[in-house]
Design a protein around this motif. Structure first.
Motif, PDB file in Angstrom:
ATOM      1  N   GLU A 137       9.243 -25.110  84.352  1.00 18.91           N
ATOM      2  CA  GLU A 137      10.644 -24.867  84.701  1.00 18.91           C
ATOM      3  C   GLU A 137      11.217 -26.037  85.493  1.00 18.91           C
ATOM      4  O   GLU A 137      12.390 -26.379  85.346  1.00 18.91           O
ATOM      5  CB  GLU A 137      10.777 -23.566  85.475  1.00 18.91           C
ATOM      6  CG  GLU A 137      10.544 -22.336  84.610  1.00 18.91           C
ATOM      7  CD  GLU A 137      10.911 -21.034  85.309  1.00 18.91           C
ATOM      8  OE1 GLU A 137      11.104 -21.054  86.547  1.00 18.91           O
ATOM      9  OE2 GLU A 137      11.006 -20.011  84.611  1.00 18.91           O
ATOM     10  N   ASP A 138      10.392 -26.690  86.312  1.00 16.18           N
ATOM     11  CA  ASP A 138      10.856 -27.885  87.030  1.00 16.18           C
ATOM     12  C   ASP A 138      11.236 -28.978  86.034  1.00 16.18           C
ATOM     13  O   ASP A 138      12.245 -29.680  86.211  1.00 16.18           O
ATOM     14  CB  ASP A 138       9.764 -28.402  87.966  1.00 16.18           C
ATOM     15  CG  ASP A 138       9.582 -27.529  89.189  1.00 16.18           C
ATOM     16  OD1 ASP A 138      10.473 -26.694  89.462  1.00 16.18           O
ATOM     17  OD2 ASP A 138       8.551 -27.676  89.871  1.00 16.18           O
TER      18      ASP A 138
ATOM     19  N   GLY B 242       4.765 -34.053  82.600  1.00 15.85           N
ATOM     20  CA  GLY B 242       6.074 -34.001  81.958  1.00 15.85           C
ATOM     21  C   GLY B 242       7.203 -33.951  82.960  1.00 15.85           C
ATOM     22  O   GLY B 242       8.211 -34.649  82.816  1.00 15.85           O
ATOM     23  N   ALA B 243       7.054 -33.128  83.988  1.00 18.85           N
ATOM     24  CA  ALA B 243       8.079 -33.057  85.027  1.00 18.85           C
ATOM     25  C   ALA B 243       8.160 -34.366  85.801  1.00 18.85           C
ATOM     26  O   ALA B 243       9.254 -34.853  86.117  1.00 18.85           O
ATOM     27  CB  ALA B 243       7.779 -31.895  85.978  1.00 18.85           C
TER      28      ALA B 243
ATOM     29  N   ALA C 164      -0.316 -21.690  89.512  1.00 14.50           N
ATOM     30  CA  ALA C 164       0.168 -22.433  88.347  1.00 14.50           C
ATOM     31  C   ALA C 164       1.692 -22.419  88.295  1.00 14.50           C
ATOM     32  O   ALA C 164       2.334 -21.449  88.719  1.00 14.50           O
ATOM     33  CB  ALA C 164      -0.390 -21.835  87.066  1.00 14.50           C
ATOM     34  N   PRO C 165       2.293 -23.496  87.793  1.00 17.69           N
ATOM     35  CA  PRO C 165       3.755 -23.535  87.691  1.00 17.69           C
ATOM     36  C   PRO C 165       4.259 -22.574  86.622  1.00 17.69           C
ATOM     37  O   PRO C 165       3.562 -22.265  85.650  1.00 17.69           O
ATOM     38  CB  PRO C 165       4.036 -24.994  87.292  1.00 17.69           C
ATOM     39  CG  PRO C 165       2.798 -25.436  86.590  1.00 17.69           C
ATOM     40  CD  PRO C 165       1.666 -24.733  87.294  1.00 17.69           C
TER      41      PRO C 165
ATOM     42  N   LEU D 240       6.213 -21.518  83.401  1.00 15.42           N
ATOM     43  CA  LEU D 240       6.388 -22.245  82.156  1.00 15.42           C
ATOM     44  C   LEU D 240       7.553 -21.680  81.351  1.00 15.42           C
ATOM     45  O   LEU D 240       7.825 -20.475  81.374  1.00 15.42           O
ATOM     46  CB  LEU D 240       5.118 -22.176  81.310  1.00 15.42           C
ATOM     47  CG  LEU D 240       3.849 -22.762  81.915  1.00 15.42           C
ATOM     48  CD1 LEU D 240       2.661 -22.509  80.987  1.00 15.42           C
ATOM     49  CD2 LEU D 240       4.013 -24.259  82.165  1.00 15.42           C
ATOM     50  N   LEU D 241       8.219 -22.579  80.617  1.00 12.71           N
ATOM     51  CA  LEU D 241       9.287 -22.207  79.706  1.00 12.71           C
ATOM     52  C   LEU D 241       8.818 -22.507  78.287  1.00 12.71           C
ATOM     53  O   LEU D 241       8.401 -23.636  77.990  1.00 12.71           O
ATOM     54  CB  LEU D 241      10.554 -23.011  80.011  1.00 12.71           C
ATOM     55  CG  LEU D 241      11.720 -22.852  79.044  1.00 12.71           C
ATOM     56  CD1 LEU D 241      12.303 -21.444  79.139  1.00 12.71           C
ATOM     57  CD2 LEU D 241      12.798 -23.900  79.334  1.00 12.71           C
ATOM     58  N   CYS D 242       8.849 -21.530  77.407  1.00  9.99           N
ATOM     59  CA  CYS D 242       8.481 -21.748  76.010  1.00  9.99           C
ATOM     60  C   CYS D 242       9.655 -22.414  75.299  1.00  9.99           C
ATOM     61  O   CYS D 242      10.784 -21.913  75.332  1.00  9.99           O
ATOM     62  CB  CYS D 242       8.132 -20.423  75.344  1.00  9.99           C
ATOM     63  SG  CYS D 242       7.714 -20.590  73.591  1.00  9.99           S
ATOM     64  N   VAL D 243       9.383 -23.537  74.610  1.00  6.73           N
ATOM     65  CA  VAL D 243      10.440 -24.271  73.923  1.00  6.73           C
ATOM     66  C   VAL D 243      10.200 -24.360  72.419  1.00  6.73           C
ATOM     67  O   VAL D 243      10.990 -24.984  71.706  1.00  6.73           O
ATOM     68  CB  VAL D 243      10.601 -25.693  74.511  1.00  6.73           C
ATOM     69  CG1 VAL D 243      11.078 -25.619  75.954  1.00  6.73           C
ATOM     70  CG2 VAL D 243       9.300 -26.490  74.405  1.00  6.73           C
ATOM     71  N   GLU D 244       9.118 -23.741  71.926  1.00  2.00           N
ATOM     72  CA  GLU D 244       8.854 -23.773  70.497  1.00  2.00           C
ATOM     73  C   GLU D 244       8.051 -22.563  70.073  1.00  2.00           C
ATOM     74  O   GLU D 244       7.070 -22.201  70.730  1.00  2.00           O
ATOM     75  CB  GLU D 244       8.081 -25.044  70.105  1.00  2.00           C
ATOM     76  CG  GLU D 244       7.779 -25.134  68.616  1.00  2.00           C
ATOM     77  CD  GLU D 244       6.899 -26.311  68.233  1.00  2.00           C
ATOM     78  OE1 GLU D 244       6.826 -26.624  67.026  1.00  2.00           O
ATOM     79  OE2 GLU D 244       6.296 -26.920  69.144  1.00  2.00           O
TER      80      GLU D 244
END
Length: 269
Positions: A42-43, A247-248, A23-24, A26-30
């Motif tokens: 992250e990509d 999304g990427a 799995a890629p 992930l960056l939490c943004v919320e």
């Protein structure tokens, strides 16, 4: 660009169908109530910052300004953002009073939000889990899809239509929105203020359809309400990926199109 299920994703919407080890990252943004809520790969974060270098990126959402404020995208804060389905134009994070007045004037021929919310409530039932009026502009109900009665959305649509409102079922939410309240109207205002183009757009839901149609070029993910309805336009591309990986992919598409147009400032939405 639309946010939820276009650029950012809840855990339930990630659609990561590969082995966990593959799995890629992930960056939490919320965060919501001190817990992680929305993510991007992250990509995608890298591609968003590249896009910001060649275009004016305008986060565009049906979220209220308060809900949008929870989202912290990579890169510098956006100069412009569109919230409340076009009802609010944020400039450096502050609602623009002139745009708010313009929107209110366009809604004078539509029924008041309280009337529509009352109709939804009076004709609801146990299948309605939550209901509210957002920003005193539009109404929505969170419903149990399995218990939603056949014809309920259609009946609400028939009632709302002569009162100047549209109705759409998106996931677990039934939205009732005044017909003049659109993301594309706010996008046109941003384009006029920037004084440049072309406009590039991305979105996944029925409430994004007018924005995608307005744009000079657009892309949608291969999931969501627009995908389910087979929504297509001559200038609309579709990702090959679904879920958070889409999304990427669409951010890369937006960057490549903005860069190819040699834009120092763009109306990329």
């Amino acid at each position: 660009m639309d946010l939820d299920r276009t650029v950012i994703y809840s855990a339930a919407a990630l659609a990561l169908d590969m082995p966990d080890a593959d799995a890629p990252r992930l960056l939490c943004v919320e965060l919501f109530r001190n817990a992680p809520l929305s993510f991007m790969t992250e990509d995608a974060a890298v591609l968003l910052e590249r896009l910001q270098a060649v275009a004016t990126v305008v986060p565009t959402t049906t979220r209220t300004p308060e809900q949008l404020a929870r989202v912290h995208l990579p890169g510098p804060p956006a100069r412009y953002a569109i919230a409340s389905n076009g009802g609010h134009l944020l400039v450096d994070g502050v609602p623009d009073a002139a745009w708010s007045a313009t929107v209110r004037s366009r809604l004078t021929d539509c029924a008041p939000p309280a009337d529509v919310e009352a109709r939804m409530r009076d004709n609801g039932g146990d299948f309605v889990l939550n209901q509210r009026v957002a920003s005193d502009l539009f109404a929505y109900a969170v419903v149990d899809r399995a218990a939603l009665p056949d014809g309920w959305v259609d009946e609400l649509t028939v009632w709302c239509d002569p009162r100047g409102w549209t109705v759409s079922l998106q996931g677990r939410k039934v939205y009732a929105v005044p017909r003049p309240l659109t993301k594309s109207a706010a996008a046109a205002e941003v384009r006029d203020r920037c004084g440049v183009g072309p406009v590039l757009a991305a979105g996944d839901s029925l409430l994004d359809a007018d924005l995608l149609a307005f744009a000079d070029a657009a892309i949608r993910p291969a999931h969501g309400e627009l995908a389910d309805s087979g929504f297509a336009l001559d200038h609309l591309a579709v990702t090959t990926a679904t879920g958070v990986r889409a999304g990427a992919e669409l951010l890369g598409w937006l960057h490549d199109h903005a860069a190819a147009a040699s834009l120092s400032v763009s109306g990329s939405l």
